[in-house]
Design an enzyme around this catalytic site. Structure first.
Site: not given
Length: 216
Positions: A13, A88, A127, A160, A171
Site C-alpha cells: 500500500k 479501519r 524482511r 524483527r 497480523r
C-alpha cells in the site's frame, strides 16, 4: 478525487500510495502520520490519542474520527485525498460518510489490493534489518551482498519479532477480521475496486491507473 486504499500488511500500500499521490497531486493521509503530527505538536486531539497509545491501546473510533476529520478540513484536501489506514472498521466508514455527506462530498473509489496469503507471509517474514544502522533488506527481493550481513556497516542482520511467522499470521488474521466487513460495506455501495497485488509493483500501479486515470 477521493480514494480509500485498502490492503493487508505486505500488500504494498505504501508504495502505491506514493505513486498515486505524486501523479494525481492529492495528499496521502495515513492515520499513523496524523497521530504522530498531533502528538508532536501537542494538540488537544494529540494529547487525547497519546493517552491510549502510551498504554498500547487502539485509539477509540470517536477520537480517530475527529483527528481524521480535522485533517480533511485542511486546504490541501479540497481537491481530494488518499486515505490509508482509515477507515479501519464499519463504524469509522459510517462516520466518514456522514462527514463527507454533510459537505456534499463522497468517496470515488475504494481500491482493495488483494494478495495471496502465502505471498504475504513470504513478503513479511523475509524482511531483515540492521540493528546498527537501520538498513532494511529482504531475503527474496532485496538480499544483502553477503548473506545475513549489512552492506553498509557489516553488522549481523536480524529479523524483527513482528516479522516472525507467528506474528505475521496474527497480523494477517487481525486484518482479515477487521477488514472483511469493510470490504462488504463498500462493496454494497459499489465502490470496491479489487486490484491483483500479486503482480510486480509497476503492473499493480498500471492497473490502479487504468481504474482512476479517467477521473484526473
Amino acid at each position: 478525487m477521493r480514494i480509500i486504499l485498502l490492503g493487508p500488511p505486505g500488500a504494498g500500500k505504501g508504495t502505491q500510495a506514493e505513486s498515486i499521490t505524486r501523479d494525481y497531486k492529492i495528499p496521502h493521509i495515513s492515520t499513523g502520520d496524523i497521530f504522530r503530527y498531533n502528538i508532536k505538536n501537542n494538540t488537544e486531539l494529540g494529547k487525547l490519542a497519546k493517552q491510549y497509545i502510551d498504554k498500547g491501546l487502539l485509539v477509540p473510533d470517536d477520537v480517530t474520527n475527529r483527528i481524521v476529520e480535522d485533517r480533511l478540513s485542511k486546504d490541501d484536501c479540497k481537491e481530494g485525498f488518499l486515505l490509508d489506514g482509515y477507515p479501519r472498521n464499519v463504524s469509522q466508514a459510517e462516520a466518514l460518510d456522514r462527514y463527507l455527506g454533510e459537505r456534499n462530498l463522497k468517496i470515488d473509489n475504494v481500491i482493495n489490493i488483494v494478495v495471496d496469503r502465502d505471498e504475504l507471509v513470504k513478503r513479511l517474514s523475509g524482511r531483515r534489518v540492521c540493528p546498527s544502522c537501520g538498513a532494511t533488506y529482504h531475503i527474496f527481493t532485496k538480499p544483502p551482498k553477503v548473506e545475513g550481513i549489512c552492506d553498509n556497516c557489516g553488522e549481523k542482520l536480524i529479523q524483527r519479532t513482528d516479522d516472525n511467522i507467528d506474528s505475521v499470521l496474527k497480523r494477517l488474521e487481525v486484518y482479515e477480521d477487521e477488514t472483511k466487513p469493510l470490504v462488504e460495506y463498500y462493496g454494497n455501495l459499489n465502490l470496491i475496486r479489487n486490484i491483483n497485488g500479486n503482480k510486480p509493483v509497476n503492473e499493480v500501479y498500471e492497473e490502479i491507473q487504468a481504474l482512476i486515470g479517467d477521473e484526473v
